[in-house]
Structures are given as structure tokens and as C-alpha cells.
Design a protein around this motif. Structure first.
Motif, short mmCIF file in Angstrom:
data_model
loop_
_atom_site.label_atom_id
_atom_site.label_comp_id
_atom_site.label_asym_id
_atom_site.label_seq_id
_atom_site.Cartn_x
_atom_site.Cartn_y
_atom_site.Cartn_z
N VAL A 94 0.83 -1.20 0.00
CA VAL A 94 0.00 0.00 0.00
C VAL A 94 0.86 1.25 0.00
N LEU A 95 1.87 1.28 0.84
CA LEU A 95 2.74 2.45 0.90
C LEU A 95 3.51 2.63 -0.42
N ALA A 96 4.04 1.54 -0.95
CA ALA A 96 4.80 1.64 -2.20
C ALA A 96 3.89 2.01 -3.36
N GLY A 97 2.73 1.39 -3.45
CA GLY A 97 1.81 1.70 -4.54
C GLY A 97 1.31 3.12 -4.49
N TYR A 98 1.01 3.62 -3.30
CA TYR A 98 0.57 5.00 -3.15
C TYR A 98 1.69 5.96 -3.52
N GLY A 99 2.91 5.63 -3.12
CA GLY A 99 4.04 6.50 -3.46
C GLY A 99 4.28 6.57 -4.95
N PHE A 100 4.21 5.43 -5.62
CA PHE A 100 4.39 5.41 -7.07
C PHE A 100 3.27 6.18 -7.79
N ALA A 101 2.07 6.12 -7.24
CA ALA A 101 0.92 6.73 -7.93
C ALA A 101 0.81 8.23 -7.69
N LYS A 102 1.19 8.71 -6.51
CA LYS A 102 0.88 10.09 -6.14
C LYS A 102 2.08 10.99 -5.89
N PHE A 103 3.28 10.47 -6.00
CA PHE A 103 4.47 11.30 -5.80
C PHE A 103 5.35 11.24 -7.06
N TYR A 163 -4.61 0.93 -8.40
CA TYR A 163 -5.83 1.24 -7.65
C TYR A 163 -5.76 2.64 -7.05
N ALA A 164 -4.60 3.02 -6.51
CA ALA A 164 -4.46 4.36 -5.92
C ALA A 164 -4.61 5.43 -6.99
N ALA A 165 -4.05 5.20 -8.17
CA ALA A 165 -4.17 6.17 -9.25
C ALA A 165 -5.61 6.32 -9.71
N ALA A 166 -6.40 5.25 -9.65
CA ALA A 166 -7.77 5.30 -10.15
C ALA A 166 -8.78 5.77 -9.11
N SER A 167 -8.51 5.53 -7.83
CA SER A 167 -9.53 5.77 -6.80
C SER A 167 -9.28 7.02 -5.97
N VAL A 168 -8.07 7.56 -5.99
CA VAL A 168 -7.75 8.72 -5.15
C VAL A 168 -7.50 9.92 -6.06
N PRO A 169 -8.43 10.88 -6.13
CA PRO A 169 -8.24 12.05 -7.00
C PRO A 169 -7.13 12.95 -6.46
N ASP A 170 -6.31 13.46 -7.37
CA ASP A 170 -5.25 14.39 -6.97
C ASP A 170 -5.83 15.68 -6.38
N GLU A 171 -6.98 16.11 -6.88
CA GLU A 171 -7.61 17.34 -6.37
C GLU A 171 -7.97 17.20 -4.89
N LEU A 172 -8.39 16.00 -4.49
CA LEU A 172 -8.74 15.78 -3.09
C LEU A 172 -7.51 15.85 -2.20
#
Length: 286
Positions: A94-103, A163-172
Motif C-alpha cells: 500500500v505504501l509503495a503503490g501510493y508513493g508510485f501513484a501520487k508522488f 488502484y491508488a491512481a484510479a480511486s484517489v483524485p489528486d484534487e482531493l
């Protein structure tokens, strides 16, 4: 006219589905039926798919008492490895996937390409190098030799990144940062609830993978007290095949033990099914 043409097609599809269901359920049915038989009934050769005497309670009693509760010790080891490995793998993924998707950091695409490429490497090909690493660290024949390699799953990282890229909007996320929330608080309070179906999906897949792992603990462990159920039942199978330690009387315990070993997985699937299904369907309508 169109309804008339579609009807045979639907019947054929349902018939094929019924055949596939029977194909997958017949071995499970045989396992349930065989677990209720004693050694004589198991090798009688008649009524293999139907009950002939009900000795499940006797088999279970013998299963948990043989060799001073050896099976229960293996069951506890499997629960430990699956829970520690599954939860740890989920946290890392989860931490690695979120980091790859949002940073956006230097070398992100190259590192993720390496992670994605490692999905193609068979796990069995990594067991011997992992054994050498654990041996140099003095961790072979310990629980850490099974738990630590189970924490890493390239496919789980890839799944959580998508999943993080699809479900977590950058605007939020930007809105939370503007409100003064730090990165950790933004992840825990904003992103993580939106990623919950994906997190549960990775948790379920990681637990099942660790629970069913055979080659890794077989290579890493030499003490039977640390064996999980997969390796322990394999040991019993070798004893039964060589007619040492019970012969025919051991086969019904192996079958009963196999039935008991799938019960935790069935409970996990039934409990987490709604989260798992929603996690697989995420992004399908975008």
C-alpha cells in the motif's frame, strides 16, 4: 426472432458454466466425503464420491492428538506466517503503490518498471538466492526466513499503484494539503479510506499466497516444529507413501487435515468477499 436466436446461445453458456462448476467442485466434494471415512472405507474402492460410514469426529480427534498435537502446531505456524506475512505485505504494498501513484520523484518510472518486470520472475527461481541471503544473515530455520520474504510482492505493489491512481483524485489530496494536513495525515485520513477495497484485496491475496506457500518454507526450515501445514502434510504424505508411520491409517488423517486447512481460507473469502469484489471492479467504468 432475435430472442429465439439468443435462447440456444444462453442455454449453451449456462451448460458450459454448469460443467465448469462441477469440474471445480467435484474434488472439493471428494475431499469432504473422504474425510468422513476411516482407513478401511477410504481404500474400499466403492462409493468414492458418497458417504459410507461417518468417522469425521474420530478422524479429527486422531488428527489433533497424533504425535503430541503436531498438526495443531503446524496449523498455528501457518496462521502466524499467513497473518504476519499477509499484513506486512499489505502495508509495504500500500505504501509503495501510493508513493508510485501520487508522488513524482526522480527515477520513478525506471524503478516502477523494475518492479513490474520482477512480476515476470517465477517465485521458485528466487528461493535459492533468498536461502543464501537468509543463511548469511543466520535466519534460516527461523520464522523470519518465511515471514520476511513474504513481505515483498511486486504484483501487490503494481495492483495498489493502479488502484491508488484510479480511486484517489489528486484534487482531493491537494485540498487536504491546502487545509494544512501533512502527508501522513493526508494518506491516513483521505487516501486510505478510498483505497480500502484495494487494501482488502491485497490483504486477501497475500494471506492466501503465504498460506499456500510450500517451496519457500520447505527450503528455509529444517525443524518440523516450524513447519506450516503445507510442508507438514507433505511430510506425512512421504511417510504414508513409504509405509512408515502408519501406512493406510495415515492417509485418512492427511485428507482430513487437508480439509481443515482450507477452512480458514474459505472463512476469509466469505468474510472479505464484498470488499474483494468491489476492489476488482474499481475503475472498470472509468
Amino acid at each position: 426472432m432475435s430472442d429465439t436466436r439468443r435462447r440456444p446461445r444462453h442455454v449453451g453458456a449456462k451448460l458450459l458454466l454448469l460443467i465448469l462448476v462441477c469440474y471445480f467442485l467435484v474434488p472439493v466434494w471428494w475431499l469432504v466425503v473422504a474425510s468422513t471415512k476411516n482407513a478401511e472405507g477410504l481404500f474400499a474402492g466403492d462409493g468414492a464420491l458418497w458417504f459410507s460410514g461417518f468417522h469425521l469426529a474420530d478422524n479429527l480427534r486422531h488428527l489433533i492428538t497424533i504425535n503430541n498435537g503436531e498438526y495443531l502446531r503446524w496449523l498455528g505456524n501457518s496462521l502466524l506466517y499467513a497473518s504476519a506475512g499477509g499484513i506486512g505485505c499489505t502495508i509495504v504494498s500500500v505504501l509503495a503503490g501510493y508513493g508510485f501513484a501520487k508522488f513524482d520523484f526522480r527515477g520513478r518510472n525506471i524503478v516502477f518498471a523494475m518492479v513490474l518486470g520482477s512480476v515476470m520472475v517465477p517465485l521458485t527461481a528466487l528461493v535459492i538466492p533468498t536461502f543464501v541471503m537468509m543463511s548469511n544473515a543466520g535466519l534460516t530455520d527461523t520464522i523470519w526466513a518465511v515471514i520476511l520474504p513474504s513481505l515483498l510482492s511486486p504484483f501487490a505493489v503494481y495492483l495498489m499503484r493502479v488502484y491508488a491512481a484510479a480511486s484517489v483524485p489528486d484534487e482531493l489530496l491537494d485540498a487536504a494539503r491546502i487545509d494544512g494536513a501533512g502527508e501522513l495525515r493526508t494518506f491516513v485520513r483521505v487516501a486510505l479510506p478510498l483505497m480500502r477495497p484495494g487494501v482488502v484485496t491485497v490483504l486477501l491475496l497475500s494471506v492466501v499466497s503465504t498460506w499456500n506457500n510450500y517451496f519457500l518454507p520447505l527450503t528455509m526450515l529444517s525443524s518440523s516444529k516450524l513447519y506450516p501445514l503445507t510442508v507438514g502434510l507433505g511430510l506425512w504424505t512421504q511417510l504414508a507413501s513409504s509405509n512408515n508411520g502408519g501406512g493406510e491409517s495415515l492417509w485418512n488423517l492427511i485428507i482430513t487435515g487437508s480439509l481443515v486447512s482450507i477452512v480458514p481460507l474459505v472463512i476469509a473469502f466469505l468474510t472479505l468477499q464484498k470488499y474483494w469484489q468491489s476492489g476488482l471492479a474499481a475503475g472498470s467504468v472509468k
